[in-house]
Scaffold this motif. Sequence first.
Motif, PDB file in Angstrom:
ATOM      1  N   ASP A  19     -34.484 -16.120 -11.896  1.00 23.10           N
ATOM      2  CA  ASP A  19     -34.470 -17.515 -11.459  1.00 23.10           C
ATOM      3  C   ASP A  19     -35.911 -18.008 -11.379  1.00 23.10           C
ATOM      4  OD1 ASP A  19     -33.793 -19.981 -10.443  1.00 23.10           O
ATOM      5  OD2 ASP A  19     -33.409 -19.274  -8.412  1.00 23.10           O
ATOM      6  N   ASN A  20     -36.253 -18.960 -12.249  1.00 27.54           N
ATOM      7  CA  ASN A  20     -37.608 -19.518 -12.279  1.00 27.54           C
ATOM      8  C   ASN A  20     -38.687 -18.430 -12.335  1.00 27.54           C
ATOM      9  OD1 ASN A  20     -37.262 -22.506 -12.128  1.00 27.54           O
ATOM     10  ND2 ASN A  20     -36.113 -21.947 -10.292  1.00 27.54           N
ATOM     11  N   GLY A  21     -38.486 -17.484 -13.214  1.00 22.73           N
ATOM     12  CA  GLY A  21     -39.478 -16.453 -13.475  1.00 22.73           C
ATOM     13  C   GLY A  21     -39.444 -15.271 -12.535  1.00 22.73           C
ATOM     14  N   LYS A  22     -38.571 -15.268 -11.541  1.00 24.14           N
ATOM     15  CA  LYS A  22     -38.515 -14.187 -10.563  1.00 24.14           C
ATOM     16  C   LYS A  22     -37.219 -13.389 -10.711  1.00 24.14           C
ATOM     17  CE  LYS A  22     -42.353 -15.716  -8.878  1.00 24.14           C
ATOM     18  NZ  LYS A  22     -43.626 -15.020  -9.244  1.00 24.14           N
ATOM     19  N   ALA A  23     -37.339 -12.078 -10.591  1.00 20.52           N
ATOM     20  CA  ALA A  23     -36.159 -11.205 -10.602  1.00 20.52           C
ATOM     21  C   ALA A  23     -35.539 -11.242  -9.204  1.00 20.52           C
ATOM     22  CB  ALA A  23     -36.556  -9.786 -10.978  1.00 20.52           C
ATOM     23  N   VAL A  24     -34.479 -12.043  -9.041  1.00 20.75           N
ATOM     24  CA  VAL A  24     -33.946 -12.293  -7.699  1.00 20.75           C
ATOM     25  C   VAL A  24     -32.750 -11.418  -7.358  1.00 20.75           C
ATOM     26  CG1 VAL A  24     -34.812 -14.653  -7.663  1.00 20.75           C
ATOM     27  CG2 VAL A  24     -32.490 -14.204  -8.495  1.00 20.75           C
ATOM     28  N   ALA A  25     -32.130 -10.804  -8.355  1.00 24.15           N
ATOM     29  CA  ALA A  25     -31.006  -9.906  -8.091  1.00 24.15           C
ATOM     30  C   ALA A  25     -30.938  -8.887  -9.210  1.00 24.15           C
ATOM     31  CB  ALA A  25     -29.694 -10.674  -7.999  1.00 24.15           C
ATOM     32  N   GLY A  26     -30.519  -7.670  -8.868  1.00 26.36           N
ATOM     33  CA  GLY A  26     -30.466  -6.647  -9.897  1.00 26.36           C
ATOM     34  C   GLY A  26     -29.540  -5.506  -9.545  1.00 26.36           C
TER      35      GLY A  26
ATOM     36  N   ASP B 144     -37.055  -3.684 -19.151  1.00 21.12           N
ATOM     37  CA  ASP B 144     -37.198  -2.346 -18.565  1.00 21.12           C
ATOM     38  C   ASP B 144     -37.324  -2.390 -17.048  1.00 21.12           C
ATOM     39  OD1 ASP B 144     -37.268  -0.865 -21.013  1.00 21.12           O
ATOM     40  OD2 ASP B 144     -39.345  -1.475 -21.308  1.00 21.12           O
ATOM     41  N   THR B 145     -37.826  -3.484 -16.511  1.00 18.74           N
ATOM     42  CA  THR B 145     -38.265  -3.508 -15.120  1.00 18.74           C
ATOM     43  C   THR B 145     -37.513  -4.473 -14.208  1.00 18.74           C
ATOM     44  OG1 THR B 145     -39.953  -5.171 -15.687  1.00 18.74           O
ATOM     45  CG2 THR B 145     -40.613  -2.848 -15.762  1.00 18.74           C
ATOM     46  N   ALA B 146     -36.924  -5.532 -14.754  1.00 21.28           N
ATOM     47  CA  ALA B 146     -36.446  -6.637 -13.915  1.00 21.28           C
ATOM     48  C   ALA B 146     -35.406  -6.216 -12.890  1.00 21.28           C
ATOM     49  CB  ALA B 146     -35.885  -7.754 -14.799  1.00 21.28           C
ATOM     50  N   ALA B 147     -34.373  -5.508 -13.313  1.00 20.73           N
ATOM     51  CA  ALA B 147     -33.297  -5.145 -12.390  1.00 20.73           C
ATOM     52  C   ALA B 147     -33.812  -4.252 -11.272  1.00 20.73           C
ATOM     53  CB  ALA B 147     -32.170  -4.440 -13.148  1.00 20.73           C
ATOM     54  N   ALA B 148     -34.601  -3.251 -11.636  1.00 18.50           N
ATOM     55  CA  ALA B 148     -35.104  -2.321 -10.624  1.00 18.50           C
ATOM     56  C   ALA B 148     -36.145  -2.969  -9.724  1.00 18.50           C
ATOM     57  CB  ALA B 148     -35.698  -1.089 -11.307  1.00 18.50           C
ATOM     58  N   GLN B 149     -36.933  -3.903 -10.259  1.00 20.25           N
ATOM     59  CA  GLN B 149     -37.862  -4.657  -9.414  1.00 20.25           C
ATOM     60  C   GLN B 149     -37.092  -5.433  -8.355  1.00 20.25           C
ATOM     61  OE1 GLN B 149     -40.540  -7.306 -11.468  1.00 20.25           O
ATOM     62  NE2 GLN B 149     -41.237  -8.282  -9.598  1.00 20.25           N
ATOM     63  N   ALA B 150     -35.984  -6.065  -8.757  1.00 19.30           N
ATOM     64  CA  ALA B 150     -35.163  -6.811  -7.800  1.00 19.30           C
ATOM     65  C   ALA B 150     -34.646  -5.903  -6.700  1.00 19.30           C
ATOM     66  CB  ALA B 150     -34.005  -7.493  -8.521  1.00 19.30           C
ATOM     67  N   VAL B 151     -34.234  -4.690  -7.052  1.00 21.25           N
ATOM     68  CA  VAL B 151     -33.749  -3.734  -6.054  1.00 21.25           C
ATOM     69  C   VAL B 151     -34.873  -3.340  -5.098  1.00 21.25           C
ATOM     70  CG1 VAL B 151     -32.863  -1.400  -5.698  1.00 21.25           C
ATOM     71  CG2 VAL B 151     -31.898  -2.832  -7.508  1.00 21.25           C
TER      72      VAL B 151
ATOM     73  N   ASP C 263     -43.793 -11.221 -12.967  1.00 17.29           N
ATOM     74  CA  ASP C 263     -42.831 -12.286 -13.244  1.00 17.29           C
ATOM     75  C   ASP C 263     -42.295 -12.168 -14.667  1.00 17.29           C
ATOM     76  OD1 ASP C 263     -45.006 -13.170 -14.726  1.00 17.29           O
ATOM     77  OD2 ASP C 263     -45.462 -14.851 -13.402  1.00 17.29           O
ATOM     78  N   TYR C 264     -41.386 -13.117 -15.007  1.00 16.30           N
ATOM     79  CA  TYR C 264     -40.612 -12.996 -16.239  1.00 16.30           C
ATOM     80  C   TYR C 264     -40.526 -14.324 -16.981  1.00 16.30           C
ATOM     81  CZ  TYR C 264     -39.512  -8.488 -14.387  1.00 16.30           C
ATOM     82  OH  TYR C 264     -39.652  -7.210 -13.896  1.00 16.30           O
ATOM     83  N   ASN C 265     -40.454 -14.189 -18.320  1.00 13.95           N
ATOM     84  CA  ASN C 265     -40.250 -15.329 -19.207  1.00 13.95           C
ATOM     85  C   ASN C 265     -41.313 -16.409 -19.031  1.00 13.95           C
ATOM     86  OD1 ASN C 265     -38.549 -16.334 -21.323  1.00 13.95           O
ATOM     87  ND2 ASN C 265     -37.789 -17.893 -19.902  1.00 13.95           N
ATOM     88  N   GLN C 266     -42.546 -15.982 -18.816  1.00 17.32           N
ATOM     89  CA  GLN C 266     -43.641 -16.929 -18.645  1.00 17.32           C
ATOM     90  C   GLN C 266     -44.547 -16.988 -19.869  1.00 17.32           C
ATOM     91  OE1 GLN C 266     -43.642 -18.843 -15.635  1.00 17.32           O
ATOM     92  NE2 GLN C 266     -41.651 -17.831 -15.797  1.00 17.32           N
ATOM     93  N   LYS C 267     -44.196 -16.226 -20.908  1.00 20.50           N
ATOM     94  CA  LYS C 267     -45.021 -16.193 -22.112  1.00 20.50           C
ATOM     95  C   LYS C 267     -44.145 -15.782 -23.294  1.00 20.50           C
ATOM     96  CE  LYS C 267     -46.615 -11.436 -21.196  1.00 20.50           C
ATOM     97  NZ  LYS C 267     -45.383 -11.099 -20.482  1.00 20.50           N
ATOM     98  N   GLU C 268     -44.640 -16.014 -24.480  1.00 20.22           N
ATOM     99  CA  GLU C 268     -43.865 -15.690 -25.680  1.00 20.22           C
ATOM    100  C   GLU C 268     -43.652 -14.191 -25.817  1.00 20.22           C
ATOM    101  OE1 GLU C 268     -43.834 -16.661 -30.494  1.00 20.22           O
ATOM    102  OE2 GLU C 268     -45.468 -17.389 -29.218  1.00 20.22           O
ATOM    103  N   ASN C 269     -44.676 -13.406 -25.507  1.00 22.47           N
ATOM    104  CA  ASN C 269     -44.604 -11.949 -25.597  1.00 22.47           C
ATOM    105  C   ASN C 269     -43.768 -11.411 -24.449  1.00 22.47           C
ATOM    106  OD1 ASN C 269     -45.180  -9.148 -25.567  1.00 22.47           O
ATOM    107  ND2 ASN C 269     -47.171  -9.505 -26.517  1.00 22.47           N
ATOM    108  N   ILE C 270     -42.806 -10.522 -24.729  1.00 19.11           N
ATOM    109  CA  ILE C 270     -41.942  -9.989 -23.668  1.00 19.11           C
ATOM    110  C   ILE C 270     -42.471  -8.668 -23.091  1.00 19.11           C
ATOM    111  CG2 ILE C 270     -39.818 -11.161 -24.299  1.00 19.11           C
ATOM    112  CD1 ILE C 270     -40.530  -7.550 -25.378  1.00 19.11           C
TER     113      ILE C 270
END
Length: 252
Positions: free
Chosen positions: A102-109, A205-212, A230-237
């Motif tokens: 949500d808006n670049g943050k991993a809020v649930a995982g 690789d990281t989003a779900a576990a970061q949320a936890v 954060d997430y989805n803030q640049k073209e490169n993933i």
Amino acid sequence: MVDIAKQAGIAIMKVYASADFGVEAKSDDSPVTAADIASHHKIVDALAKLTPNIPVMSEEAADIDWNERKSWQQYWLIDPLDGTKEFIKRNGEFTVNIAFIDNGKAVAGVVYAPVLEKCYYGAQELGAWLEHQGEITNLNTLGATAPDVPRIVGSRSHVSPGLQAYLQALGEHEITSVGSSLKFCILAEGNAEIYPRLGLTSEWDTAAAQAVLESAGGQVINHETGKVLDYNQKENILNPYFIATAKHWLGK
């Protein structure tokens, strides 16, 4: 999310139990198996029914143009089988990762390890839990104590020169190698203090576990900027280098 991850785990375990499964190489030379693909379809189909208007990005369908992706305010970010190398080795250290961004943050995982029968899940302002063999533990109430010598978790399959330099500067420590996103989860359980990743990872690789981990009171910080990963803030993933820290080690 937990139910969807478990259904993906069932699909993975059907392949895992087979006598032999094929391994192919993707364009970046990383391995992919029938289990990755089966899990991907289970998750994507289920999310399409659950939230038909929210886009999904998966490691197995990541070719989404930045001009489309940069407008996403909310989306699902999944790794259908994190730790494919561990899957191939049959050591059990692989997971299903489902994150809500949500808006670049991993809020649930949700991080589900089917062989270990462990399911970690958490959401901001709600908390984090571990379900293991039918028992549910509230990770926010474990109250781990910081040891004199920090326990470090590192990648089983990816050891970088940067990690060696970091550990040397850290001083006395104990280190354990663990596969997949389970490294974050070990921190969330209070069974280790630091996960330094000074090498390349992708956002799925990281989003779900970061949320936890963050829902359990820990943090994941960009090693260069000191800001939350954060997430989805640049073209490169690809993620920047980061340091994940358990709740009981913050401020040390």
